[in-house]
Design a protein around this motif. Structure first.
Motif, PDB file in Angstrom:
ATOM      1  N   UNK A   1       0.296  -1.539   0.146  1.00  0.00           N
ATOM      2  CA  UNK A   1       0.106   0.494  -0.291  1.00  0.00           C
ATOM      3  C   UNK A   1       0.893   1.604  -0.152  1.00  0.00           C
ATOM      4  N   UNK A   2       2.547   1.150   0.565  1.00  0.00           N
ATOM      5  CA  UNK A   2       2.716   2.174   0.315  1.00  0.00           C
ATOM      6  C   UNK A   2       3.195   3.156   1.877  1.00  0.00           C
ATOM      7  N   UNK A   3       2.181   2.108   2.657  1.00  0.00           N
ATOM      8  CA  UNK A   3       1.675   3.321   4.009  1.00  0.00           C
ATOM      9  C   UNK A   3       2.828   3.039   4.677  1.00  0.00           C
ATOM     10  N   UNK A   4       3.189   3.823   6.139  1.00  0.00           N
ATOM     11  CA  UNK A   4       4.362   3.684   6.148  1.00  0.00           C
ATOM     12  C   UNK A   4       3.949   3.128   7.962  1.00  0.00           C
ATOM     13  N   UNK A   5       4.161   1.653   8.473  1.00  0.00           N
ATOM     14  CA  UNK A   5       4.167   1.613   9.573  1.00  0.00           C
ATOM     15  C   UNK A   5       4.885   1.443  11.023  1.00  0.00           C
ATOM     16  N   UNK A   6       4.398   3.047  11.282  1.00  0.00           N
ATOM     17  CA  UNK A   6       5.450   4.196  12.641  1.00  0.00           C
ATOM     18  C   UNK A   6       6.031   4.375  12.191  1.00  0.00           C
ATOM     19  N   UNK A   7       7.505   3.873  12.014  1.00  0.00           N
ATOM     20  CA  UNK A   7       8.295   4.907  11.015  1.00  0.00           C
ATOM     21  C   UNK A   7       8.894   4.324   9.523  1.00  0.00           C
ATOM     22  N   UNK A   8       9.701   4.881   8.961  1.00  0.00           N
ATOM     23  CA  UNK A   8      10.495   4.390   7.797  1.00  0.00           C
ATOM     24  C   UNK A   8      11.752   5.151   7.876  1.00  0.00           C
ATOM     25  N   UNK A   9      12.587   4.090   6.434  1.00  0.00           N
ATOM     26  CA  UNK A   9      13.748   4.950   6.355  1.00  0.00           C
ATOM     27  C   UNK A   9      13.520   5.522   5.153  1.00  0.00           C
ATOM     28  N   UNK A  10      13.838   6.612   5.594  1.00  0.00           N
ATOM     29  CA  UNK A  10      14.140   7.103   4.182  1.00  0.00           C
ATOM     30  C   UNK A  10      15.466   6.788   3.425  1.00  0.00           C
ATOM     31  N   UNK A  11      15.104   7.311   2.077  1.00  0.00           N
ATOM     32  CA  UNK A  11      16.532   6.491   1.187  1.00  0.00           C
ATOM     33  C   UNK A  11      16.687   6.844  -0.058  1.00  0.00           C
ATOM     34  N   UNK A  12      17.680   6.985  -0.179  1.00  0.00           N
ATOM     35  CA  UNK A  12      18.763   7.943  -1.423  1.00  0.00           C
ATOM     36  C   UNK A  12      18.533   7.392  -2.701  1.00  0.00           C
ATOM     37  N   UNK A  13      18.711   6.096  -2.605  1.00  0.00           N
ATOM     38  CA  UNK A  13      18.403   5.266  -3.467  1.00  0.00           C
ATOM     39  C   UNK A  13      18.014   3.658  -3.067  1.00  0.00           C
ATOM     40  N   UNK A  14      17.232   3.592  -3.927  1.00  0.00           N
ATOM     41  CA  UNK A  14      16.281   2.234  -3.630  1.00  0.00           C
ATOM     42  C   UNK A  14      16.584   1.547  -4.773  1.00  0.00           C
ATOM     43  N   UNK A  15      17.099  -0.062  -5.011  1.00  0.00           N
ATOM     44  CA  UNK A  15      16.977  -0.755  -5.875  1.00  0.00           C
ATOM     45  C   UNK A  15      16.565  -2.300  -5.394  1.00  0.00           C
ATOM     46  N   UNK A  16      15.292  -2.381  -6.535  1.00  0.00           N
ATOM     47  CA  UNK A  16      14.008  -3.044  -6.087  1.00  0.00           C
ATOM     48  C   UNK A  16      14.209  -4.015  -7.534  1.00  0.00           C
ATOM     49  N   UNK A  17      13.767  -5.330  -6.941  1.00  0.00           N
ATOM     50  CA  UNK A  17      13.676  -6.784  -7.450  1.00  0.00           C
ATOM     51  C   UNK A  17      12.772  -6.932  -8.574  1.00  0.00           C
ATOM     52  N   UNK A  18      13.270  -7.212  -9.410  1.00  0.00           N
ATOM     53  CA  UNK A  18      12.121  -8.277 -10.403  1.00  0.00           C
ATOM     54  C   UNK A  18      11.328  -6.805 -11.116  1.00  0.00           C
ATOM     55  N   UNK A  19      10.871  -6.725 -10.160  1.00  0.00           N
ATOM     56  CA  UNK A  19       9.297  -5.854 -10.523  1.00  0.00           C
ATOM     57  C   UNK A  19       9.636  -4.689  -9.581  1.00  0.00           C
ATOM     58  N   UNK A  20       9.293  -3.607  -9.466  1.00  0.00           N
ATOM     59  CA  UNK A  20       8.642  -2.798  -8.122  1.00  0.00           C
ATOM     60  C   UNK A  20       7.425  -3.529  -7.904  1.00  0.00           C
ATOM     61  N   UNK A  21       7.353  -2.782  -6.721  1.00  0.00           N
ATOM     62  CA  UNK A  21       6.487  -3.092  -5.859  1.00  0.00           C
ATOM     63  C   UNK A  21       5.243  -2.087  -5.193  1.00  0.00           C
ATOM     64  N   UNK A  22       3.762  -2.438  -5.181  1.00  0.00           N
ATOM     65  CA  UNK A  22       3.172  -1.512  -5.002  1.00  0.00           C
ATOM     66  C   UNK A  22       3.315  -0.088  -3.819  1.00  0.00           C
ATOM     67  N   UNK A  23       3.928  -0.194  -2.883  1.00  0.00           N
ATOM     68  CA  UNK A  23       4.653   0.319  -1.969  1.00  0.00           C
ATOM     69  C   UNK A  23       5.832   1.392  -1.973  1.00  0.00           C
ATOM     70  N   UNK A  24       6.772   0.974  -3.235  1.00  0.00           N
ATOM     71  CA  UNK A  24       7.849   1.610  -4.379  1.00  0.00           C
ATOM     72  C   UNK A  24       6.985   2.631  -4.874  1.00  0.00           C
ATOM     73  N   UNK A  25       5.399   2.844  -5.369  1.00  0.00           N
ATOM     74  CA  UNK A  25       5.686   4.141  -6.159  1.00  0.00           C
ATOM     75  C   UNK A  25       4.341   4.814  -6.077  1.00  0.00           C
ATOM     76  N   UNK A  26       3.276   3.873  -4.558  1.00  0.00           N
ATOM     77  CA  UNK A  26       2.830   4.870  -4.142  1.00  0.00           C
ATOM     78  C   UNK A  26       2.893   5.638  -2.698  1.00  0.00           C
TER      79      UNK A  26
END
Ligand code: NAX
Ligand code: K
Length: 517
Positions: A169-194
């Motif tokens: 869902x892209x929801x933040x589960x209480x706390x989440x990391x703020x990244x400069x670069x994210x490497x996701x695998x095979x296909x992007x996840x909904x949480x990477x784009x929402x």
């Protein structure tokens, strides 16, 4: 680009391993190497600099162990801060943990504060705490680690997804990391784009980890309309194009106080490359629209004094529509009973593809079953969440809780194409296809933006784009025009007319690659 939930990705991993015999260790090695390569590309060779990998106990942590091993082979001083004891690590992750130099492992005693000096000393932090396996709100030492990563002031590379973001869902589960670069695998996840997850990813790289093509193709997912996707949808204009071959839109719009909506929808249809645009407006408003528009042809309908669209205008509108490629109905028409009656009649009788927005949608919401009369004809709706709530009889929070599901269900039930507007507009087709729009910004939270989208969509349908592709491209071009305005005007104070006037540049950006002027 296709986007999937974390759960689907986990099923894909299982299928690749179980059905295609690709060892999980190979997938993990490929995932770790893709991250190490992206780090080398962005941050250069190690040259003795320190990288801190913060690892959880699952396979996301396993990727982290691979990254630590590969980066130390590339000249980095790699340390791994473990948030779980080695005995809790199992499977492929344990196999990779065993390959690490034990002196690089740091395991704070249970209950002890995290060694914050490690974050200060590091040049780079790799977040391998939690990936698609996150199940619940993040608390305790995991939350402390996320906060320490964010407070470090160091560039952060997230493995698969920033830890703490829900991959579905892209929801933040209480706390989440703020990244400069994210490497996701095979296909992007909904949480990477929402939103809000996508705001924490920084630059997103989708890495090939050797997932079989059949697994990629057959995974249930949604489309994501980015520049590359929009470019692939664009029809090149032939040298032989003439105004008669670029579509003739009929826009039915306007009431007192809302003549701007009519003008913007019509002008936007022209700015999107429509060959001809006719704007049907209540007869009494004709002098105003004649003055407000130039290239647009106006069609005064109803009796001379009519300042609202009324049922009596039906024959005139049907005659006019008969030779048009598309009709757009609704911008600024108001909700007078006679106007509602006219909308219902047009819905039943118009043979042309029909775009419905704004007060047109409010009229439909009084009797949505009328949409089924158009089963054999093309109908496209562009509701915002409030209009969607009225159309479907739900509350706005219910719509917002799962926008994709709300759009998909309505599109299927009423056999319509739909753009559910908002950050990451959802595009849904009657056959179940869904896409999320990747363009747009908060500057679009301003009156009139919907009227512009109506004009863009009508224009593309009139030019012969298929309905789902027209919706994807319309949403993208509309958002891109607003994105192009951000460097010029920021996100406060851009107006719908500004976006309308930026449409040609947006189309140009989508049409031509960077190498072509
Ligand atoms: N074969 C595969 O399945 C592959 C998986 N890959 C990686 O594996 C990840 C998924 O691995 P997993 O399924 O092991 O899951 P994760 O590594 O994302 O995390 C799961 C672990 O965290 C715990 N956990 C869940 N929610 C928590 C919370 N709120 N606070 C603290 N702990 C929590 C779970 O109990 C579980 O032990 C992907 O994101 C990707 O990075 C890649 O290596 C590619 C191959
Ligand atoms: K992560």
């Amino acid at each position: 680009m296709k986007v999937v939930s974390g759960q689907v990705m986990q099923q894909m991993d299982q299928r690749a391993i179980g059905e295609f015999g690709i060892p999980g260790l190979t997938l993990m090695e490929n995932a770790g190497r893709a991250c190490a390569d992206a780090i080398t590309e962005s941050f250069g060779p190690g040259e003795g600099r320190k990288v801190l990998v913060v690892a959880g106990k699952g396979n996301n942590g396993g990727d982290g162990y691979v990254i630590a091993r590969l980066l130390s082979a590339r000249g980095w001083q790699a340390a791994v801060l473990m948030l779980a004891p080695p005995s809790a690590v199992t499977g492929d992750a344990a196999a990779n943990l065993a390959l690490l130099d034990k002196t690089s492992l740091i395991l704070p005693p249970v209950g002890a504060p995290l060694p914050l000096e490690l974050f200060r000393e590091a040049t780079l932090v790799v977040d391998a705490l939690l990936g698609t396996g996150v199940k619940s709100e993040v608390t305790g030492s995991f939350r402390d680690a996320i906060e320490a990563i964010n407070a470090s002031g160091r560039p952060v590379v997230a493995v698969d997804i920033p830890s703490g973001v829900d991959a579905a869902t892209g929801r933040i589960l209480g706390a989440a990391v703020r990244a400069e670069l994210t490497v996701t695998f095979a296909l992007a996840k909904l949480g990477n784009v929402l939103h809000p997850g996508c705001d924490l990813c920084g630059r997103l790289v989708v890495a090939d980890i050797g997932m079989p093509q059949a697994v990629l193709d057959e995974a249930p997912g949604v489309g994501f309309v980015d520049l590359a996707q929009a470019r692939s949808l664009m029809h090149p204009r032939t040298p032989l194009a003439h105004k008669g071959s670029a579509g003739h839109s009929l826009i039915v719009a306007g009431s007192p106080g809302k003549t701007g909506a009519a003008a913007m929808a019509a002008n936007s249809a022209l700015r999107t490359g429509g060959g001809l645009v006719t704007l049907a407006i209540p007869a009494a408003l004709n002098p105003i629209l004649e003055a407000k528009t130039t290239e647009v042809m106006t069609l005064p309908v109803g009796s001379a004094g009519a300042d609202h669209l009324q049922a009596g205008a039906l024959p005139q509108l049907l005659r006019e529509a008969a030779t048009r490629d598309v009709v757009a109905l609704g911008p600024g028409i108001g909700t007078a009973p006679s106007t509602v009656y006219l909308v219902h009649s047009l819905l039943a009788e118009l043979a042309q593809p029909l775009v419905i927005d704004a007060d047109g949608l409010n009229a439909v919401a009084l009797e949505p079953e009328l949409l089924l009369k158009r089963r054999e004809r093309i109908t496209l709706l562009t509701p915002h969440p409030g209009e969607m709530a009225r159309l479907s009889g739900c509350s706005i929070p219910e719509i917002e809780a799962d926008r994709s599901a709300a759009a998909a269900e309505f599109a299927r039930r009423y056999q319509v194409y739909l753009i559910l507007k908002g950050a990451r507009s959802v595009i849904a087709a009657p056959d179940g296809r869904i896409a999320l729009n990747g363009s747009g910004n908060p500057g679009m939270a301003s009156g009139g933006m919907g009227d512009v989208l109506t004009g863009v969509l009508a224009s593309l349908v009139g030019q012969g784009y298929r309905p789902f592709e027209a919706c994807c491209l319309a949403a993208y071009v509309h958002g891109l025009a607003a994105d192009l305005l951000v460097p010029l005007k920021g996100t406060q104070g851009m107006s719908a007319t500004d976006v309308q006037e930026m449409l040609p540049q947006a189309l140009k950006a989508v049409t031509f690659s960077a190498a072509r002027p």
